[in-house]
Design a protein around this motif. Structure first.
Motif, mmCIF file in Angstrom:
data_model
loop_
_atom_site.group_PDB
_atom_site.id
_atom_site.type_symbol
_atom_site.label_atom_id
_atom_site.label_comp_id
_atom_site.label_asym_id
_atom_site.label_seq_id
_atom_site.Cartn_x
_atom_site.Cartn_y
_atom_site.Cartn_z
ATOM 1 N N LYS A 62 14.328 24.415 -13.399
ATOM 2 C CA LYS A 62 14.352 23.166 -14.401
ATOM 3 C C LYS A 62 16.031 23.378 -15.035
ATOM 4 N N PHE A 114 18.812 20.424 -14.287
ATOM 5 C CA PHE A 114 19.285 19.746 -15.822
ATOM 6 C C PHE A 114 20.954 19.624 -15.326
ATOM 7 N N SER A 124 23.830 14.777 -13.109
ATOM 8 C CA SER A 124 23.447 14.655 -14.362
ATOM 9 C C SER A 124 24.191 13.520 -15.273
ATOM 10 N N TYR A 160 19.777 13.370 -25.730
ATOM 11 C CA TYR A 160 19.253 14.287 -24.860
ATOM 12 C C TYR A 160 18.557 15.538 -25.449
ATOM 13 N N LYS A 189 14.177 21.409 -23.211
ATOM 14 C CA LYS A 189 13.329 21.963 -22.208
ATOM 15 C C LYS A 189 14.070 23.012 -21.466
ATOM 16 N N SER A 228 15.513 16.097 -26.241
ATOM 17 C CA SER A 228 14.345 16.654 -25.777
ATOM 18 C C SER A 228 14.472 17.137 -24.357
ATOM 19 N N ASP A 229 15.409 17.022 -23.551
ATOM 20 C CA ASP A 229 15.697 17.298 -22.272
ATOM 21 C C ASP A 229 16.598 18.675 -22.487
#
Length: 166
Positions: free
Chosen positions: A136, A140, A145, A105, A111, A107-108
């Motif tokens: 955002k 998440f 999730s 995760y 962010k 890249s998530d």
């Protein structure tokens, strides 16, 4: 690796009955089993608290504190479970699972201002809450999730296998 932890209200809440080993000299003198149990329990608490938290109604400082407490708790859980896991395959595998989840995760997480380090631990951008949207961050950390639910399950495996007497 040197794990730094904030002395935050969220951190104390996450550690609950283990709050004495959240930071400081008591942490350094605690047994590996106690730390593994405390850190994994705190990580489970963190997941549930974050899933219920109103990020959109919070201030940027409150969000930053929640994110910092989460990253500190995650790093503590990885570090103590890895150390304990040298004698227990199940705990070692659960620690490896936490690292793998962070990498999967990455890249998530990035962010919302969280970087995954080469060793699978996480770092928080100093101004993550000011830089990234609270919407955002809230999405998440919502109840659906997959990342948080998988983190919770890995931490649960650690708490089920750790012997605090070690």
């Amino acid at each position: 690796m040197n794990v730094s932890a904030t002395n935050s209200l969220s951190l104390r809440i996450y550690y609950n009955r283990f709050s004495s080993v959240a930071t400081g000299s008591t942490r350094q003198s605690a047994s590996t089993g106690t730390l593994s149990m405390a850190d994994a329990s705190a990580l489970r608490n963190a997941v549930r608290k974050l899933q219920d938290y109103d990020f959109e109604g919070a201030t940027k400082d409150q969000i930053q504190e929640k994110l910092k407490a989460f990253t500190d708790t995650m790093n503590n859980a990885i570090t103590s479970a890895t150390k304990y896991g040298k004698g227990d395959t199940s705990v070692k595998n659960a620690a490896a699972r936490l690292k793998q989840l962070n990498n999967d995760y990455a890249s998530d997480l990035q962010k919302i201002g969280i970087t995954v380090n080469k060793d699978g631990t996480v770092s928080l951008y100093e101004n993550a809450a000011k830089t990234y949207s609270s919407t955002k961050i809230a999405s998440f950390f919502d109840n659906d999730s997959k990342y948080l639910n998988d983190v919770y399950n890995a931490a649960k495996r650690i708490t089920r296998k750790v012997d605090v007497r070690i």
